[in-house]
Design a protein around this motif. Structure first.
Motif, short mmCIF file in Angstrom:
data_model
loop_
_atom_site.label_atom_id
_atom_site.label_comp_id
_atom_site.label_asym_id
_atom_site.label_seq_id
_atom_site.Cartn_x
_atom_site.Cartn_y
_atom_site.Cartn_z
N ALA A 141 0.84 -1.21 0.00
CA ALA A 141 0.00 0.00 0.00
C ALA A 141 0.87 1.25 0.00
O ALA A 141 0.59 2.23 -0.71
N ARG A 142 1.95 1.24 0.77
CA ARG A 142 2.82 2.41 0.84
C ARG A 142 3.54 2.62 -0.49
O ARG A 142 3.80 3.76 -0.88
N TYR A 143 3.86 1.55 -1.18
CA TYR A 143 4.44 1.71 -2.52
C TYR A 143 3.45 2.43 -3.45
O TYR A 143 3.80 3.39 -4.14
N ALA A 170 -4.54 1.39 -3.21
CA ALA A 170 -4.07 1.36 -1.82
C ALA A 170 -5.04 0.59 -0.94
O ALA A 170 -4.64 -0.23 -0.11
N THR A 171 -6.33 0.84 -1.13
CA THR A 171 -7.35 0.13 -0.34
C THR A 171 -7.29 -1.37 -0.61
O THR A 171 -7.35 -2.19 0.32
N LEU A 172 -7.17 -1.74 -1.88
CA LEU A 172 -7.10 -3.16 -2.23
C LEU A 172 -5.89 -3.82 -1.58
O LEU A 172 -5.97 -4.93 -1.06
N ASN A 173 -4.75 -3.14 -1.60
CA ASN A 173 -3.54 -3.71 -1.02
C ASN A 173 -3.69 -3.91 0.48
O ASN A 173 -3.28 -4.94 1.02
N ARG A 174 -4.28 -2.93 1.17
CA ARG A 174 -4.46 -3.09 2.62
C ARG A 174 -5.45 -4.21 2.95
O ARG A 174 -5.43 -4.74 4.06
N ALA A 175 -6.28 -4.57 1.97
CA ALA A 175 -7.22 -5.67 2.17
C ALA A 175 -6.62 -7.01 1.77
O ALA A 175 -7.29 -8.04 1.81
N CYS A 213 -2.35 -9.37 -9.10
CA CYS A 213 -2.09 -9.25 -7.66
C CYS A 213 -1.80 -10.61 -7.04
O CYS A 213 -2.23 -11.64 -7.54
N PHE A 214 -1.05 -10.58 -5.96
CA PHE A 214 -0.93 -11.76 -5.11
C PHE A 214 -2.11 -11.76 -4.14
O PHE A 214 -2.48 -10.71 -3.62
N ALA A 215 -2.68 -12.93 -3.90
CA ALA A 215 -3.82 -13.02 -2.98
C ALA A 215 -3.81 -14.38 -2.29
O ALA A 215 -3.42 -15.38 -2.90
N LEU A 340 -13.18 -3.75 -5.13
CA LEU A 340 -13.32 -3.12 -3.81
C LEU A 340 -14.49 -3.72 -3.03
O LEU A 340 -14.40 -3.91 -1.83
N GLU A 341 -15.58 -4.04 -3.75
CA GLU A 341 -16.70 -4.71 -3.08
C GLU A 341 -16.24 -6.03 -2.48
O GLU A 341 -16.57 -6.37 -1.35
N VAL A 342 -15.46 -6.78 -3.26
CA VAL A 342 -14.94 -8.07 -2.77
C VAL A 342 -14.05 -7.83 -1.54
O VAL A 342 -14.14 -8.54 -0.54
#
Length: 347
Positions: A141-143, A170-175, A213-215, A340-342
């Motif tokens: 997120a910081r990146y 950023a929101t997706l990364n923090r999630a 993304c990695f998940a 984002l909903e997910v």
């Protein structure tokens, strides 16, 4: 430095658009919130004057190269190295996957020549002592927010094209959706557009939204479910042991992700997605957890276990939204609002 994801195109560090500049995407004029950077004029010149979304190689034998897979957008040096033995380069079309093999990771003594600096520098960026997945999410997120200049998968700061979706990223990364490549959709921008333009004047350019993304397995399952409810999207995923997932309409083909229409030219498609090439990239992407992050920590430490667990359990997920026309959320594609909903229901 190609039209890619987390993104995204011009290879200039600190490239930026004027604060508060407006961007017309899909006919909407969307206000952009951009954190200011220097080198503004240089970057805008570079972006509008670029031949392709990625920076062409100066090597004579690559002078005809016109098409690249999106996956190495943020590690272009690696792509050039891994393809340097090819006799010819994709021109007009990517072609089929029986084309020349990519150089093996192990053959590249110079492959990790791009590094994030000394071990101490890397610890400062990636964390001295991460103990929870959230510590890792925060680094990504910081990146995206510009707090750290690069991560192992992204050699340069976030590209201007991704500023459009910066807060969403950023929101997706923090999630826990750790984005390493992304691009918004574009439906007919002029080819001289300061952010999305390429190919010289007189043309019109297009993009499909893309996210890589990695998940975790749980979050990957959520994305699979999302795709099954959105027929315009395709998903490809693979983990470090090679288990693959493919979901969506007629999956399996090569997809043009960035293309342009110019006078006196056939359609140009400089950026594509190829499912088999994605697997080659995924091997490299997973190896970076080891080479650039895991080895910062003592083998007996919790941080070592944490990075190893992420590397060995998470999937690398690529999502394409084939609907580049109906940008429902003003962000170039409803891919971002859908993701984002997910992310928000993940609790």
């Amino acid at each position: 430095s190609m039209g890619a994801v987390d993104v995204i195109h011009p290879t200039h560090r600190n490239a930026s658009i004027n604060d508060g500049s407006k961007i017309a995407v899909n006919g909407d004029t969307t206000q952009k919130n951009v954190f200011p950077h220097d080198k503004l004029e240089e970057s805008v010149r570079a972006s509008t004057g670029r031949q392709f979304p990625w920076r062409p190689s100066a090597m004579e034998k690559r002078s005809q190269e016109e098409v690249r897979p999106i996956n190495w957008a943020n590690r272009p040096k690696s792509y050039v190295m891994r393809t340097e033995d090819w006799d010819e380069f994709p021109n007009g079309r990517w072609g089929d996957s029986t084309s020349p093999a990519f150089g093996e990771l192990s053959e590249f003594s110079h492959f990790y020549s791009f590094s994030l600096g000394t071990e101490e520098d890397r610890r400062d960026m990636l964390g001295n002592n991460p103990t929870t997945p959230q510590d890792i999410y925060e680094v990504f997120a910081r990146y995206v927010e510009g707090g750290i200049p690069h991560i192992p998968w992204c050699e340069m700061p976030l590209q201007p094209e991704s500023y459009l979706i910066q807060s969403q990223l950023a929101t997706l990364n923090r999630a826990g959706f750790l984005t390493i490549n992304s691009q918004p959709s574009v439906n007919g921008a002029v080819s001289t557009h300061p952010t999305f333009g390429w190919g010289g004047p007189g043309g019109v350019v297009y993009q499909k939204a893309y996210c890589e993304c990695f998940a975790s397995p749980e979050n990957t399952n959520r994305l699979v479910e999302m795709i099954s409810n959105h027929p315009s999207m395709n998903l490809y995923a693979v983990n470090n042991s090679g288990q693959e997932l493919r979901v969506g309409v007629e999956e399996g083909g090569i997809t043009a992700l960035t293309w342009g229409v110019f006078p006196n030219r056939e359609i140009l498609q400089p950026t594509i997605f190829d499912p088999s090439t994605f697997l080659v990239w995924a091997e490299e992407a997973f190896s970076l957890w080891t080479m650039q992050w895991l080895n910062l920590y003592d083998r007996e430490s919790g941080s070592y276990d944490l990075i190893e667990t992420v590397r060995d359990t998470y999937y690398l997920v690529a999502i394409i939204d084939n609907d580049f026309i109906s940008a429902t959320d003003g962000l170039g594609s409803h891919l971002w609002s859908t993701m984002l909903e997910v992310a928000n229901v993940r609790e």
